[in-house]
Design a protein around this motif. Structure first.
Motif, PDB file in Angstrom:
ATOM      1  N   PRO A   4       3.711   7.679  -2.257  1.00  0.00           N
ATOM      2  CA  PRO A   4       2.820   7.071  -1.266  1.00  0.00           C
ATOM      3  C   PRO A   4       2.634   5.573  -1.534  1.00  0.00           C
ATOM      4  O   PRO A   4       2.622   5.132  -2.690  1.00  0.00           O
ATOM      5  N   ALA A   5       2.490   4.816  -0.453  1.00  0.00           N
ATOM      6  CA  ALA A   5       2.256   3.368  -0.568  1.00  0.00           C
ATOM      7  C   ALA A   5       0.956   3.122  -1.319  1.00  0.00           C
ATOM      8  O   ALA A   5       0.039   3.958  -1.306  1.00  0.00           O
ATOM      9  N   HIS A  50       1.220   0.318 -10.264  1.00  0.00           N
ATOM     10  CA  HIS A  50       1.707   0.367  -8.884  1.00  0.00           C
ATOM     11  C   HIS A  50       2.739   1.480  -8.702  1.00  0.00           C
ATOM     12  O   HIS A  50       2.672   2.249  -7.754  1.00  0.00           O
ATOM     13  N   SER A  51       3.689   1.549  -9.605  1.00  0.00           N
ATOM     14  CA  SER A  51       4.822   2.456  -9.427  1.00  0.00           C
ATOM     15  C   SER A  51       4.589   3.864  -9.958  1.00  0.00           C
ATOM     16  O   SER A  51       5.244   4.812  -9.522  1.00  0.00           O
ATOM     17  N   TYR A  83       4.658  -8.464  -3.889  1.00  0.00           N
ATOM     18  CA  TYR A  83       5.818  -8.086  -3.075  1.00  0.00           C
ATOM     19  C   TYR A  83       6.480  -6.883  -3.727  1.00  0.00           C
ATOM     20  O   TYR A  83       6.532  -6.790  -4.954  1.00  0.00           O
ATOM     21  N   VAL A  84       7.013  -5.994  -2.886  1.00  0.00           N
ATOM     22  CA  VAL A  84       7.777  -4.853  -3.385  1.00  0.00           C
ATOM     23  C   VAL A  84       9.077  -4.776  -2.607  1.00  0.00           C
ATOM     24  O   VAL A  84       9.076  -4.796  -1.371  1.00  0.00           O
ATOM     25  N   GLY A  85      10.188  -4.722  -3.337  1.00  0.00           N
ATOM     26  CA  GLY A  85      11.485  -4.491  -2.730  1.00  0.00           C
ATOM     27  C   GLY A  85      11.810  -3.011  -2.834  1.00  0.00           C
ATOM     28  O   GLY A  85      10.926  -2.170  -2.708  1.00  0.00           O
ATOM     29  N   ALA A 126      10.368   1.985  -5.889  1.00  0.00           N
ATOM     30  CA  ALA A 126       8.951   1.677  -6.086  1.00  0.00           C
ATOM     31  C   ALA A 126       8.183   1.963  -4.803  1.00  0.00           C
ATOM     32  O   ALA A 126       8.734   1.810  -3.703  1.00  0.00           O
ATOM     33  N   PRO A 127       6.925   2.375  -4.907  1.00  0.00           N
ATOM     34  CA  PRO A 127       6.126   2.612  -3.707  1.00  0.00           C
ATOM     35  C   PRO A 127       5.966   1.330  -2.886  1.00  0.00           C
ATOM     36  O   PRO A 127       5.925   0.228  -3.434  1.00  0.00           O
TER      37      PRO A 127
END
Length: 154
Positions: A4-5, A50-51, A83-85, A126-127
Motif C-alpha cells: 500500500p502507498a 517507507h518501504s 520521491y519514489v521510483g 517500493a510503495p
C-alpha cells in the motif's frame, strides 16, 4: 504483491546528536564525514519505514555544508521521503544546529537515494508515495528534475 502507498509523514524521522570531542576535525569543527554517517543512518531509517524492507544507499546528491558545528552543539537531523521510483526512494535530509532556546540554524542539506531490497538483497518495488501538501508536491517535482539529472550523469 504491491504494498500500500505511504504518506510522507509515515516515515518522517528526526534524530538528535550532541557533538563530542571525538567528532571533531583538525580545525576543531564537526568532521563532515561524521555528519554524513549520521545522515546516512537517518536516511536508512526513513527508507525502511517507507518501504517496510531493508534498504541500501545508492547515491548522495546535493550535499551542502552551510555552517560549522562545534563541541556540545546539538545537531537535529530530519529525514523525509521526497520521491519514489520503482525500487528507489529519494530522502531529503536537513541537519540543523539547535540552540538552547530551541532556535535552529541550517547546517547541511542532502538528498540520499535509497533502494529497497528483498530478502535476497535484490532491488524490490517500493510503495508509492501519497502527496498531501503543496510543499510535498513541490518537493516531488524538484525531485523529478534531480532524478533526470542523475540519469544524465550515468
Amino acid at each position: 504483491m504491491e504494498k500500500p502507498a505511504r504518506r510522507v509523514k509515515d516515515s518522517l524521522t528526526e534524530q538528535v546528536q550532541i557533538v563530542q570531542q571525538t567528532h571533531m576535525n583538525g580545525y576543531h569543527r564537526l568532521f563532515g564525514g561524521q555528519l554524513i554517517a549520521w545522515m546516512d543512518v537517518v536516511a536508512g531509517v526513513v527508507g525502511r519505514r517507507h518501504s517496510g524492507m531493508m534498504v541500501t544507499t545508492a547515491a548522495i546528491d546535493n550535499l551542502q555544508f552551510l555552517a560549522p558545528a562545534y563541541v556540545d552543539d546539538m545537531i537535529v537531523i530530519t529525514g523525509r521521503v521526497t520521491y519514489v521510483g520503482h525500487t528507489s526512494m529519494e530522502v531529503r535530509l536537513d541537519a540543523e544546529i539547535e540552540a538552547r532556546d530551541g532556535s535552529r540554524t541550517p547546517l547541511n542539506r542532502a538528498y540520499f537515494v535509497m533502494v529497497a531490497l528483498d530478502e535476497l538483497e535484490r532491488p524490490a518495488e517500493a510503495p508509492k508515495l501519497i502527496l498531501e501538501t503543496e510543499e510535498e508536491k513541490r518537493e516531488w517535482e524538484a525531485a523529478r528534475a534531480r532524478v533526470e539529472a542523475r540519469k544524465a550523469r550515468r
